[in-house]
Design a protein around this motif. Structure first.
Motif, mmCIF file in Angstrom:
data_model
loop_
_atom_site.group_PDB
_atom_site.id
_atom_site.type_symbol
_atom_site.label_atom_id
_atom_site.label_comp_id
_atom_site.label_asym_id
_atom_site.label_seq_id
_atom_site.Cartn_x
_atom_site.Cartn_y
_atom_site.Cartn_z
ATOM 1 N N LYS A 95 3.218 -3.014 -3.572
ATOM 2 C CA LYS A 95 2.038 -3.450 -4.566
ATOM 3 C C LYS A 95 2.685 -5.209 -5.053
ATOM 4 O O LYS A 95 3.515 -5.583 -6.044
ATOM 5 N N PRO A 96 2.801 -6.112 -4.048
ATOM 6 C CA PRO A 96 3.610 -7.431 -4.197
ATOM 7 C C PRO A 96 2.385 -8.256 -5.679
ATOM 8 O O PRO A 96 1.439 -8.211 -5.431
ATOM 9 N N ASP A 97 3.472 -9.084 -5.657
ATOM 10 C CA ASP A 97 2.987 -10.250 -6.425
ATOM 11 C C ASP A 97 2.617 -11.546 -5.524
ATOM 12 O O ASP A 97 3.173 -12.098 -4.707
ATOM 13 N N ARG B 201 -0.893 -7.216 -6.059
ATOM 14 C CA ARG B 201 -1.915 -7.342 -5.180
ATOM 15 C C ARG B 201 -2.168 -5.354 -5.273
ATOM 16 O O ARG B 201 -1.545 -4.835 -5.449
ATOM 17 N N GLY B 202 -3.195 -5.338 -6.184
ATOM 18 C CA GLY B 202 -3.359 -3.116 -6.243
ATOM 19 C C GLY B 202 -4.255 -3.297 -5.293
ATOM 20 O O GLY B 202 -5.462 -3.669 -4.478
ATOM 21 N N TRP B 203 -4.523 -2.162 -5.844
ATOM 22 C CA TRP B 203 -5.753 -0.996 -5.333
ATOM 23 C C TRP B 203 -6.744 -0.237 -6.955
ATOM 24 O O TRP B 203 -6.359 0.005 -8.247
ATOM 25 N N GLN B 204 -7.944 -0.245 -6.082
ATOM 26 C CA GLN B 204 -8.664 0.637 -7.335
ATOM 27 C C GLN B 204 -9.481 1.431 -6.560
ATOM 28 O O GLN B 204 -9.955 0.573 -5.669
ATOM 29 N N ARG B 205 -10.274 2.199 -7.677
ATOM 30 C CA ARG B 205 -10.517 2.936 -6.707
ATOM 31 C C ARG B 205 -12.031 2.308 -6.535
ATOM 32 O O ARG B 205 -12.968 2.221 -8.545
ATOM 33 N N ASP B 206 -13.134 2.122 -6.121
ATOM 34 C CA ASP B 206 -14.397 2.543 -6.313
ATOM 35 C C ASP B 206 -15.535 3.969 -5.640
ATOM 36 O O ASP B 206 -15.391 4.147 -4.678
ATOM 37 N N PHE B 207 -15.977 4.210 -6.982
ATOM 38 C CA PHE B 207 -16.942 5.527 -6.786
ATOM 39 C C PHE B 207 -18.093 5.400 -6.289
ATOM 40 O O PHE B 207 -18.489 6.442 -6.027
ATOM 41 N N ARG B 208 -18.616 4.167 -5.593
ATOM 42 C CA ARG B 208 -20.582 4.881 -5.107
ATOM 43 C C ARG B 208 -20.266 5.527 -4.146
ATOM 44 O O ARG B 208 -21.677 5.874 -4.308
ATOM 45 N N ASN B 209 -19.975 5.538 -3.313
ATOM 46 C CA ASN B 209 -20.058 6.308 -2.152
ATOM 47 C C ASN B 209 -19.579 8.156 -2.318
ATOM 48 O O ASN B 209 -20.108 8.511 -2.328
ATOM 49 N N GLU C 46 -7.083 -19.435 -5.347
ATOM 50 C CA GLU C 46 -6.762 -19.918 -4.132
ATOM 51 C C GLU C 46 -5.888 -18.778 -4.273
ATOM 52 O O GLU C 46 -4.916 -19.203 -5.404
ATOM 53 N N VAL C 47 -4.741 -18.305 -3.582
ATOM 54 C CA VAL C 47 -3.291 -17.080 -3.747
ATOM 55 C C VAL C 47 -2.541 -17.881 -3.151
ATOM 56 O O VAL C 47 -2.854 -17.566 -1.736
ATOM 57 N N SER C 48 -1.455 -17.637 -2.970
ATOM 58 C CA SER C 48 -0.330 -18.404 -2.232
ATOM 59 C C SER C 48 0.866 -17.110 -3.010
ATOM 60 O O SER C 48 0.832 -16.844 -4.119
ATOM 61 N N ASP C 49 2.179 -17.614 -2.541
ATOM 62 C CA ASP C 49 3.218 -16.869 -2.648
ATOM 63 C C ASP C 49 3.816 -15.892 -2.688
ATOM 64 O O ASP C 49 3.806 -14.987 -3.562
ATOM 65 N N LEU C 50 3.388 -15.481 -1.792
ATOM 66 C CA LEU C 50 3.534 -13.904 -1.693
ATOM 67 C C LEU C 50 4.762 -13.614 -1.819
ATOM 68 O O LEU C 50 5.828 -14.058 -0.793
ATOM 69 N N ARG C 51 4.932 -12.310 -2.810
ATOM 70 C CA ARG C 51 6.559 -12.137 -2.991
ATOM 71 C C ARG C 51 6.573 -10.711 -3.307
ATOM 72 O O ARG C 51 5.662 -10.345 -3.562
ATOM 73 N N PRO C 52 7.673 -10.146 -3.611
ATOM 74 C CA PRO C 52 7.734 -8.714 -3.568
ATOM 75 C C PRO C 52 7.486 -8.543 -5.314
ATOM 76 O O PRO C 52 7.982 -9.119 -5.926
ATOM 77 N N GLY C 53 6.805 -7.838 -5.738
ATOM 78 C CA GLY C 53 6.533 -7.260 -6.585
ATOM 79 C C GLY C 53 7.464 -5.902 -7.650
ATOM 80 O O GLY C 53 8.441 -5.912 -6.878
#
Length: 239
Positions: free
Chosen positions: A178-180, A194-202, A166-173
């Motif tokens: 990219k919030p923590d 909260r970040g982003w990763q590249r998915d290269f499959r397609n 479970e994820v809670s307490d979203l706050r500035p990072g």
């Protein structure tokens, strides 16, 4: 990156170790499937002193079917009918056997389909040959991972049947976009980003951005045990 389709979400973490280390990624004692990956480092130490490591060699075995593959950034070696067959990334090819089908798209992707079981995709990421630091490297993806048994484990395999969190307490990072947050998982509280990763499959060249919860410190808290527990002594070894 760990996709969690039932949550429509993903988790991601980095594992850093010294170049040459071999990690167990997938191990299913029921089916006899084993996937190990070896990492390589930059050509030399960058100005910031941080050596990037990435996968450059995989060993894939299916003990029950008698399938064995070694994949590196130049050659794919397939053990079939008592002998090794070599395929080159520089040439498109395909190989059909009674227990495994292999499809090689030139300089891009290798699809390994095991009979009545999972499909593995290995992507080749080519780097500019004269790049001062980086080398070619490989990406690894598992399709139809639900076909593995509930005993599946490894750095990736342990997540193939989902993860309760479970994820809670979203706050500035540290970075505005990219919030923590706080993640409750396996009886622990973790600080995640909260970040982003590249998915290269397609799209092997550019990839697509996939949002994920980034877990810090070598995946501590979501992986069972410690990252060093997954180090093995050889490309086809279980210990």
């Amino acid at each position: 990156m760990i996709e969690l389709p039932d949550r429509n979400d993903a988790l991601c973490f980095n594992i850093n170790d010294k170049p040459g280390t071999i990690f167990n990624l997938v191990r299913d004692p029921v089916s006899g499937i084993l996937v190990n990956g070896q990492i390589i480092g930059d050509k030399k130490i960058p100005p910031d002193g941080v050596i990037n490591t990435y996968f450059y060699r995989f060993g894939i075995t299916h003990r029950t079917l008698g399938v064995k593959l070694e994949v590196n950034t130049e050659v794919i070696s397939v053990y079939q009918d008592g002998k090794w067959i070599k395929l080159l990334w520089s040439e498109a090819s395909s190989l059909k056997g009674p227990n495994v089908d292999i499809l090689l798209t030139k300089d891009r992707s290798l699809t390994v389909t095991l009979k009545d079981s999972v499909k593995f995709v290995v992507l080749l990421h080519k780097v500019w040959e004269k790049h001062p630091y980086h080398r070619d490297y490989l990406g690894f993806y598992t399709l139809d991972s639900h076909l593995l048994s509930s005993s599946a484990h490894g750095l990736l395999g342990q997540f193939y049947h989902g993860l309760e969190y479970e994820v809670s307490d979203l706050r500035p990072g540290e970075v505005p976009e990219k919030p923590d947050a706080t993640m409750f998982v396996k009886g622990q509280q973790l600080n995640v980003t909260r970040g982003w990763q590249r998915d290269f499959r397609n799209d092997v060249k550019n990839g697509e951005n996939v949002p994920c919860w980034f877990v810090h410190n070598n995946g501590t808290g979501i992986i069972d045990g410690d990252a060093s527990d997954y180090i093995v002594s050889g490309l086809f070894k279980t210990t």
